[in-house]
Design a protein around this motif. Structure first.
Motif, PDB file in Angstrom:
ATOM      1  N   GLY A 188      -0.468  10.504   8.222  1.00 10.16           N
ATOM      2  CA  GLY A 188      -0.811  11.994   8.385  1.00 10.16           C
ATOM      3  C   GLY A 188      -1.245  12.554   7.174  1.00 10.16           C
ATOM      4  N   ILE A 189      -1.875  12.056   6.310  1.00 13.42           N
ATOM      5  CA  ILE A 189      -2.177  12.897   4.828  1.00 13.42           C
ATOM      6  C   ILE A 189      -3.536  13.135   4.786  1.00 13.42           C
ATOM      7  N   PRO A 190      -3.942  14.145   5.256  1.00 11.63           N
ATOM      8  CA  PRO A 190      -5.671  14.208   5.332  1.00 11.63           C
ATOM      9  C   PRO A 190      -6.327  14.201   3.975  1.00 11.63           C
ATOM     10  N   LEU A 209       0.769  -1.167   0.025  1.00  9.59           N
ATOM     11  CA  LEU A 209      -0.033  -0.013  -0.070  1.00  9.59           C
ATOM     12  C   LEU A 209       0.941   1.272  -0.133  1.00  9.59           C
ATOM     13  N   PHE A 210       2.107   1.168   0.461  1.00 14.68           N
ATOM     14  CA  PHE A 210       3.022   2.315   0.427  1.00 14.68           C
ATOM     15  C   PHE A 210       3.162   2.823  -0.905  1.00 14.68           C
ATOM     16  N   LYS A 224      -7.201   4.059   3.204  1.00 15.51           N
ATOM     17  CA  LYS A 224      -7.477   5.005   3.915  1.00 15.51           C
ATOM     18  C   LYS A 224      -6.751   5.006   5.456  1.00 15.51           C
ATOM     19  N   ASN A 225      -6.572   3.686   5.766  1.00 13.83           N
ATOM     20  CA  ASN A 225      -6.046   3.695   6.950  1.00 13.83           C
ATOM     21  C   ASN A 225      -4.591   3.885   7.162  1.00 13.83           C
ATOM     22  N   GLU A 226      -3.991   3.828   6.078  1.00  7.72           N
ATOM     23  CA  GLU A 226      -2.517   4.166   5.847  1.00  7.72           C
ATOM     24  C   GLU A 226      -2.230   5.492   5.930  1.00  7.72           C
TER      25      GLU A 226
END
Length: 199
Positions: free
Chosen positions: A84-86, A53-54, A77-79
């Motif tokens: 910290g990427i809103p 996912l990264f 979304k969890n990642e």
């Protein structure tokens, strides 16, 4: 550390190489690189998260966009929340909230050809995607079916149903012992239409 410095990341066993500037949109990664990482003792940063996912996290940080199968959206979304990427998290929320309108129909070969530039072969594999002219759709399967068909005894094209024929047709049918109905095997096509315009 300058913005162009090369950063080596090991995320869940998968190696990535990027720059300090690329990571600035992530609160977690910026804090990690600027504060906790001791480059004197290691040439890479290990992060115990999903390495697959990264790649989408990094793609978003580089381009501001991403493409991923819908089944991975919740995990991504969890990642995004973890790193910290809103903005990415909000984009995923919008995609997940979008309801796709789907319509299934059984079409004749003639009706199906209205939606495509191709002549359809009656023998088709399931889940075969057909190129549409306007509305996007997917051909699910070809279904053989017996259809009751009326034949006018005088072969008048507009007389497609028994009640469309008048007295003259009826008299000819009775006189000649004419069978007005036949049962014909036709192929109907089960089609999945996407009417949302997003597919």
């Amino acid at each position: 550390m300058t913005g162009e410095d090369i950063i080596k990341l090991n995320v869940g066993g998968t190696n990535y190489v990027t720059t300090h500037d690329t990571l600035r949109e992530s609160v977690y990664l910026t804090t990690l690189v600027d504060g906790e990482w001791d480059e004197q003792t290691s040439d890479e940063i290990f992060i115990d998260r999903d390495g697959f996912l990264f790649r989408f996290i990094l793609l978003y940080l580089r381009t501001g966009d991403f493409e991923i199968e819908k089944c991975y959206l919740k995990s991504l979304k969890n990642e995004a929340d973890f790193y910290g990427i809103p903005d990415l998290s909000n984009k995923i929320d919008k995609i997940m909230d979008t309801k796709e309108e789907v319509l299934y129909e059984l079409l004749t070969e003639e009706q199906l050809n209205v939606h495509t530039n191709h002549i359809i072969d009656p023998i088709l594999e399931t889940t075969n995607t057909v190129e549409a002219k306007a509305t996007q759709f997917q051909l699910i399967s070809a279904v053989p079916r017996l259809i009751k068909t009326y034949h006018c005894p005088r072969n008048i094209p507009v007389h497609t149903e028994y009640n469309c024929c008048g007295r003259k047709c009826d008299n000819i049918a009775v006189k000649n012992n004419y069978e007005a109905y036949t049962y014909d095997m036709v192929t109907l096509f089960l089609v999945r239409f996407n009417t949302s315009g997003d597919a």
